[in-house]
Design an enzyme around this catalytic site. Structure first.
Site, PDB file in Angstrom:
ATOM      1  N   HIS A 279       0.817  -1.199   0.119  1.00  0.00           N
ATOM      2  CA  HIS A 279      -0.159  -0.066   0.253  1.00  0.00           C
ATOM      3  C   HIS A 279       0.767   1.070   0.002  1.00  0.00           C
ATOM      4  O   HIS A 279       0.692   2.149   0.543  1.00  0.00           O
ATOM      5  CB  HIS A 279      -0.877   0.022   1.211  1.00  0.00           C
ATOM      6  CG  HIS A 279      -1.782  -1.249   1.249  1.00  0.00           C
ATOM      7  ND1 HIS A 279      -2.842  -1.444   0.619  1.00  0.00           N
ATOM      8  CD2 HIS A 279      -1.657  -2.361   2.270  1.00  0.00           C
ATOM      9  CE1 HIS A 279      -3.529  -2.403   0.975  1.00  0.00           C
ATOM     10  NE2 HIS A 279      -2.660  -3.107   1.901  1.00  0.00           N
TER      11      HIS A 279
ATOM     12  N   SER B 197      15.759  20.759 -16.356  1.00  0.00           N
ATOM     13  CA  SER B 197      14.733  21.601 -16.631  1.00  0.00           C
ATOM     14  C   SER B 197      15.247  23.079 -17.413  1.00  0.00           C
ATOM     15  O   SER B 197      16.095  23.308 -17.087  1.00  0.00           O
ATOM     16  CB  SER B 197      14.048  22.195 -15.175  1.00  0.00           C
ATOM     17  OG  SER B 197      13.108  23.334 -15.301  1.00  0.00           O
TER      18      SER B 197
ATOM     19  N   LYS C 216      17.361  20.865 -11.322  1.00  0.00           N
ATOM     20  CA  LYS C 216      16.610  19.550 -11.640  1.00  0.00           C
ATOM     21  C   LYS C 216      17.440  18.526 -12.324  1.00  0.00           C
ATOM     22  O   LYS C 216      18.112  18.971 -13.417  1.00  0.00           O
ATOM     23  CB  LYS C 216      15.236  20.062 -12.509  1.00  0.00           C
ATOM     24  CG  LYS C 216      14.281  20.767 -11.596  1.00  0.00           C
ATOM     25  CD  LYS C 216      13.349  20.039 -10.893  1.00  0.00           C
ATOM     26  CE  LYS C 216      12.452  18.822 -11.424  1.00  0.00           C
ATOM     27  NZ  LYS C 216      11.736  19.471 -12.313  1.00  0.00           N
TER      28      LYS C 216
ATOM     29  N   GLU D  76       9.876   7.812 -16.924  1.00  0.00           N
ATOM     30  CA  GLU D  76       8.449   8.818 -17.377  1.00  0.00           C
ATOM     31  C   GLU D  76       8.025   8.393 -18.817  1.00  0.00           C
ATOM     32  O   GLU D  76       6.546   8.167 -19.005  1.00  0.00           O
ATOM     33  CB  GLU D  76       8.528  10.231 -17.188  1.00  0.00           C
ATOM     34  CG  GLU D  76       8.796  10.371 -15.798  1.00  0.00           C
ATOM     35  CD  GLU D  76       9.062  12.042 -15.634  1.00  0.00           C
ATOM     36  OE1 GLU D  76       9.111  12.403 -14.097  1.00  0.00           O
ATOM     37  OE2 GLU D  76       9.298  12.762 -16.596  1.00  0.00           O
TER      38      GLU D  76
END
Length: 466
Positions: free
Chosen positions: A158, A279, A285, A292
């Site tokens: 979970h 970024s 970043k 992804e």
């Protein structure tokens, strides 16, 4: 302006240009050209063997088809929309090369069985390549796992801390998934490996063809026993898209974990510069682009599977033009799976590094050893359910006082239950907790070493068979 087509004299007028473009598949079925040529060569050789054409005509056809193959590879054969599809394009060029003999190639076959043959030859080839990629993917996972048998990582249920694990054990779960993918594709290969060549449009042919001979030339293991089924069957395409979807389910699950692990909140892995980007406005970043994209592309293949199921569900026997829509889905799914497997294998091999100190810190900062406290009491004769309830009380006490289980004094332990002794600290130490789980398939270090050996042996055996 309309353009004449090479149909029979049944048609008096040419096809409307917009309809010709709409009807054409040459824009994507050019992918099949090598397979179309190979299938046509086998068909020509069969026609010559059975005496339907002369040996000399058979040789002319084969030579012409091989010339087209070379022209294509040299960039000299680039058929356009006017050819409609790759089958007509090849036949037209063959007639230019061989004259009237070229017109004999299509004897005893239809485009219906021809395209079915081409697509199966294509998919057989692609399945072999994807299975090889799956072995490489497993190999990288095993290489990483072998260096992290005793590296610990939090295990979750979970998405809540559950029990600590060997990192190798965690990675081996994905090895098992990839092995099932490899096996599944092997099973599907058998149903792709059936020749429809010679089924004709739907009813076979009056010519004395030898379907088993042409199948043998093309390396098919079987031939379709029913001509209707041979030209209309797309079960194998549905099965492949199902298997492709499951492969991407597995890759997407791993991708999601890597995305989480690379976040500042988890900090379990560091991404290298070779597999991540920055970024455009935030210089600090480092983005996990590969996982992804894999996660995103997964839905694309799911869509192809759904589309194929909907395509097939209402088709009467035998061939229908709807089946032209199978190829773009199949080609894109193959390309997507291969690209995702390649990218994820590179990411694992050189795009990320596990942060062992952070992982060790993570497994020491939670209550994931609570089950082991209950197990400890159970070994002392306390019924497990009673021990389970007691440990819930222990955890609540720790939370109230801002402590972890390891921070409790022996007096505090014994105030909770007299069976607690000084060895409780060793019993709940993360390394000990993991090492103790030596049931078959468990995360205990000895079990993990045995599982690694079994997986490596299986991988070596699979590679030797390929």
């Amino acid at each position: 302006m309309t353009q004449a087509k090479t149909w029979s004299q049944r048609f008096e007028k040419a096809l409307h240009p917009a309809i010709a473009t709409f009807n054409a598949s040459i824009g994507f079925d050019i992918e099949l050209i090598e397979y179309d040529l190979t299938g046509s060569i086998a068909h020509a050789q069969m026609l010559a063997k059975t005496g339907i054409i002369s040996p000399e005509e058979g040789e002319q056809l084969v030579a012409g088809l091989e010339q087209i193959r070379q022209e294509y590879r040299d960039g000299q054969f680039n058929p356009g929309v006017d050819a409609e599809d790759i089958h007509f394009a090849v036949e037209r060029r063959l007639t230019e090369i061989a004259g009237d003999v070229g017109k004999k190639l299509h004897t005893g076959r239809s485009r219906n069985d021809q395209v079915g043959t081409d697509t199966r030859l294509y998919l057989r080839d692609q399945i072999r390549q994807i299975r090889a990629q799956l072995l490489d993917f497993q190999g990288v996972l095993l290489d990483i796992a072998e260096g992290h048998v005793e590296t610990l990582i939090p295990g979750y249920t979970h998405l809540q801390r559950a029990q600590p694990l060997s990192l190798a054990h965690h990675l081996l779960a994905y090895v098992e998934m990839a092995n099932r993918d490899w096996e599944r594709l092997g099973e599907i290969y058998k149903r792709v490996d059936i020749s429809p060549l010679g089924c004709g449009a739907l009813a076979g042919t009056t010519f004395p063809i030898d379907r088993h001979y042409s199948a043998e030339l093309l390396g098919f293991g079987q031939v379709y026993a029913n001509s209707l089924d041979g030209v209309s069957d797309r079960d194998w395409a549905i099965e492949f898209l199902g298997a492709a979807s499951i492969i991407l389910v597995h890759l997407s699950r791993l991708s999601e974990e890597i995305i989480l692990w690379a976040s500042q909140e988890f900090g379990f892995v560091t991404l290298t510069d070779s597999c991540s980007t920055g970024s455009s406005i935030m210089p600090q970043k480092k983005n996990p682009d590969v996982p992804e994209l894999v996660r995103g592309k997964t839905g694309r293949v799911f869509g192809h599977l759904q589309g194929m199921l909907v395509l097939m569900k209402g088709l009467p026997l035998a061939y229908n033009k709807d089946l032209q829509e199978d190829k773009e889905a199949l080609f894109d799914a193959v390309k997507t799976v291969k690209g995702c497997l390649e990218a994820m294998t590179i990411l694992l091999a050189e795009g990320m590094e596990f942060r062992a100190p952070r992982l060790a810190e993570a497994v020491a900062e939670d209550f994931s050893n609570a089950t082991d406290v209950a197990d400890y009491l159970a070994t002392k004769g306390v019924p497990f359910r009673e021990a389970y309830n007691l440990v819930g009380k222990v955890v609540r006490t720790c939370l109230e006082s801002g402590k972890l289980l390891k921070d409790l004094t022996l007096e505090e332990w014994q105030s909770l239950h007299p069976q607690f002794e000084a060895d409780i600290y060793e019993a709940i130490a993360p390394h000990r907790v993991v090492a103790a789980r030596n049931s078959y398939g468990g995360t205990g270090f000895e079990r993990v070493k045995a599982a690694l050996k079994m997986a490596c042996d299986r991988l070596n055996s699979a590679r030797s068979e390929s």
